[in-house]
Write an enzyme that holds these catalytic residues in place. Structure first.
Site, mmCIF file in Angstrom:
data_model
loop_
_atom_site.group_PDB
_atom_site.id
_atom_site.type_symbol
_atom_site.label_atom_id
_atom_site.label_comp_id
_atom_site.label_asym_id
_atom_site.label_seq_id
_atom_site.Cartn_x
_atom_site.Cartn_y
_atom_site.Cartn_z
ATOM 1 C CG ASN A 154 -0.369 11.555 -10.579
ATOM 2 O OD1 ASN A 154 -0.719 12.551 -9.935
ATOM 3 N ND2 ASN A 154 0.497 10.667 -10.120
ATOM 4 C CB CYS A 411 -0.666 6.649 -4.124
ATOM 5 S SG CYS A 411 0.051 7.357 -5.610
ATOM 6 C CG PHE A 412 -4.565 3.205 -6.044
ATOM 7 C CD1 PHE A 412 -3.956 1.956 -6.037
ATOM 8 C CD2 PHE A 412 -5.140 3.664 -4.863
ATOM 9 C CE1 PHE A 412 -3.930 1.178 -4.900
ATOM 10 C CE2 PHE A 412 -5.114 2.898 -3.721
ATOM 11 C CZ PHE A 412 -4.511 1.656 -3.728
ATOM 12 C CB CYS A 413 -1.985 7.266 -10.952
ATOM 13 S SG CYS A 413 -0.780 6.153 -11.651
ATOM 14 C CG ASN A 414 -6.581 9.930 -6.715
ATOM 15 O OD1 ASN A 414 -6.299 10.982 -6.131
ATOM 16 N ND2 ASN A 414 -7.811 9.636 -7.074
#
Ligand SMILES: Cc1ncc(COP(=O)(O)O)c(C=O)c1O
Length: 507
Positions: A154, A411-414
Site C-alpha cells: 500500500n 491482506c498484508f497491505c497488498n
C-alpha cells in the site's frame, strides 16, 4: 516418545522426534544443498538461541527479520564506550557521531554496489518513508503517468494519490492467474504509452510481500529505455537476495533495514540515482534540509543530495547499528541465506500441496507460484475443509498462536495481489465499499465474503535467515490437524482487525 499438545478445542499437534528425524532425512535427500547451509544452523544455536529457549516458531520474516545477539552487544558496546552528540555540529561528540552516520551511509552504498558518483543514500524511518519522498516530490503533472503493478504494498499504491492530485494518469499492470506474475504483454503495451517530454514513473516490487513472486529486475532497463523513471520496492527482496545496483541501475529503491536483519527498527533508506533525485521537488523544507532560509525574506535554498531529504534529526544513535547488521549479513553471505530459504520453501510447497482430505480434496490453496522458479520464501495460502469451505484464516492464526507459531493473516497491505488471487472483480470490491467512508477491514471482509463467497484475506508463512527444518516441520504438523475437519468445528475468532492492526480487548 510422543507428546500431544491440544490446540483450542478441536485441533491437536503431534511432536514425534522419530518422525521429525525421518522427515528431515527425506528432505535432505530431496534438497541436498541444504547441508551446505549448516553455518546458519550453527548461527541460530549461538546467536538466536532465544527462539528455541522460548519455544517460538517464527514464520513472519516478511513482516520483520530477527537480530543476532551479537548485533545488540556490538551496538550497546559502541554506545556505552563513546559519547555521542547530535551530528552536524563542530564539537567532538557531534563530529564523532557525524563520522559514524556518514560511514554507515557509505557502507550501505557499498553493500548494494551503489556507486557514490551515481547514487545517494537517504536515511528514512522505513521503506514507507522512502516511498513517501518519491510520492510527494516526484514531478507528476497533467500528461505524465504513474504506472504500477497490481502487486504492490500500500505504500506504493498510496503514491497514486499524489500522482492523481497533480493530474498524472494512473495505470495498473495486471497479474496473470494462477502464478500472480506480471502480465508482460500488458506491461509492454503500458510502457509504450510513456508521454515524451513529460515525467513518467513506473513502480513495482522486486519481490511480492503477498505471493513471494520475484518480478524480473530486467524490467528496470526495459522501462528506462522507453522513457520511464523506475522505482523498485526492495523491502521484501533484500533480506534474502543479493541486490546489485551497479547491474540494474533503478532510479529509486526503497528498503527497511529491520526486514533484513531485525535490528534496529525505525530506519530505512531511499537509494536514489543522482539524475533522478535532481527531478524531485520537495514540497517543504525542515531543519537540516536547507542551506538558507529567511523569515522576513520568506525564501529558502534547499541543500544538495541526501541533506535535502533528511528532515530534522536523523535517528543517529541507531544508524551505526545498520552497518553492524549489514556486516552480519555479509559475514554470512546472503547467497547462503537464499539457498537455505529456497530449500525450505520447496519442501513447504511440496508438503502443503500433498495434503488431501480423505475424500481427495486438497486442504491447502497456495496463491501464486507452486514451484521454486523466480520466487522467494513467502507463501500465502488459505485452508479449505472437505466440503471446500474456507477455514477462517483469523481463527487459523489464533490456533497457531496457541502452539507458539507466528504467522500473519489478512491482506498484508497488498490488496491488489489479494484481489487478483481470489478473482475479486471491481463489482465485488464496490460492494465492499458501499458501507461508506468508515468501513473498516473486518466489515469490508464480511461484506465481500457474504456477497461473493470469496475471501479477502489469507494466511502468510514466510521463512528467513535462521529458519530451520524443525520450524517448517512443526508448521506442517499444525496444518495437518485441519485434515478432515469441518470449518465449523474449529471455534470462533476472538479478535478483530482494524485498518490492518489487530485489536484485542484491553490492548
Ligand atoms: C514489499 C514491501 N514494501 C514496503 C513495505 C513497507 O515497509 P515499512 O512498513 O517498513 O515501511 C513492506 C512491509 O511489509 C513490504 O513488504
Amino acid at each position: 516418545m510422543n507428546s500431544t499438545a491440544e490446540i483450542g478445542q478441536s485441533v491437536a499437534i503431534d511432536h514425534d522426534p522419530a518422525q521429525l528425524k525421518a522427515t528431515l532425512a527425506a528432505f535432505k535427500r530431496a534438497y541436498p544443498s541444504f547441508d551446505t547451509t549448516q553455518l546458519l544452523a550453527d548461527l541460530r544455536e549461538r546467536e538466536y538461541a532465544r527462539l528455541d529457549e522460548l519455544d517460538q516458531v517464527y514464520l513472519d520474516y516478511t513482516g520483520g527479520g530477527l537480530f543476532a545477539d551479537s548485533q545488540l552487544r556490538e551496538h550497546m558496546d559502541l554506545l556505552r564506550n563513546n559519547v555521542f552528540g547530535n551530528p552536524h555540529s563542530n564539537n567532538p561528540t557531534s563530529l564523532a557521531m557525524t563520522r559514524l552516520v556518514e560511514q554507515t551511509r557509505a557502507y550501505i552504498g557499498q553493500y548494494f554496489k551503489a556507486h557514490p558518483d551515481e547514487y545517494v543514500v537517504i536515511f528514512t524511518p522505513n521503506a514507507s518513508g522512502a516511498l513517501k519522498h518519491v510520492a510527494e516530490s516526484y514531478p507528476f503533472e497533467a500528461g505524465g503517468r504513474y504506472l504500477l503493478t497490481f502487486d504492490n504494498h500500500n505504500s506504493v499504491n498510496g503514491i497514486r494519490e499524489y500522482a492523481r492530485a497533480k493530474g498524472a494518469k494512473v495505470d495498473y499492470v495486471p497479474l496473470t492467474q494462477p502464478d500472480l506474475r506480471m502480465d508482460l504483454d500488458k506491461l509492454a503495451e503500458s510502457l509504450d504509452r510513456a508521454q515524451p517530454g513529460k515525467h513518467n514513473l513506473f513502480a513495482y516490487p522486486a519481490q511480492s510481500n503477498f505471493s513471494g513472486v520475484q518480478h524480473p529486475l530486467e524490467l528496470i532497463g526495459r522501462a528506462r529505455e522507453k522513457g520511464w523513471d523506475v522505482l523498485v520496492d526492495c523491502a521484501a527482496f533484500a533480506p534474502t537476495n543479493r541486490l546489485d545496483l551497479s547491474r540494474w541501475l533503478p532510479d529509486f529503491v526503497s528498503l527497511s533495514f529491520y526486514k533484513m536483519f531485525g535490528y534496529p527498527t525505525g530506519i530505512g533508506c531511499l537509494l536514489a540515482r543522482k539524475s533522478a533525485l535532481a527531478k524531485l521537488r520537495r514540497p517543504w523544507f525542515a531543519g537540516g534540509t536547507i542551506v538558507l532560509a529567511s523569515v522576513q525574506g520568506q525564501g529558502h535554498h534547499l541543500a544538495d543530495n541526501e541533506a535535502a531529504f533528511e528532515d530534522g534529526t536523523v535517528d543517529y544513535l541507531n544508524i551505526p547499528a545498520v552497518e553492524i547488521g549489514l556486516r552480519h549479513l555479509e559475514a554470512i553471505n546472503v547467497d547462503l541465506i537464499h539457498e537455505r530459504v529456497r530449500c525450505l520453501t520447496g519442501w513447504l510447497l511440496d508438503s502443503l500441496l500433498a495434503l488431501r482430505h480423505r475424500n481427495g480434496r486438497p486442504l491447502v490453496r497456495i496463491y501464486g507460484p507452486t514451484n521454486l522458479h523466480m520466487r522467494g520464501g513467502t507463501l500465502t495460502v488459505n485452508l479449505y475443509d472437505p466440503d471446500e469451505k474456507m477455514f477462517d484464516y483469523r481463527r487459523v492464526e489464533e490456533l497457531a498462536n496457541e502452539v507458539n507459531i507466528s504467522l500473519r493473516t489478512g491482506c498484508f497491505c497488498n490488496p491488489g495481489a489479494n484481489e487478483i488471487a481470489e478473482g475479486l472483480t471491481e463489482e465485488d470490491i464496490a460492494e465492499g465499499f458501499k458501507g461508506g467512508r468508515r468501513t473498516a477491514f473486518p466489515s469490508f471482509l464480511s461484506i465481500i465474503e457474504h456477497k461473493t463467497g470469496k475471501s479477502a484475506g489469507a494466511i502468510r508463512v514466510s521463512v528467513g535467515m535462521v529458519t530451520n527444518f524443525a520450524d517448517v516441520f512443526r508448521l506442517m504438523q499444525f496444518v495437518r490437524t485441519f485434515l478432515d475437519k469441518s470449518s465449523e468445528k474449529i471455534g470462533d475468532v476472538t479478535f478483530d482487525i482494524e485498518t490492518c492492526r489487530v485489536i484485542r480487548d484491553g490492548s
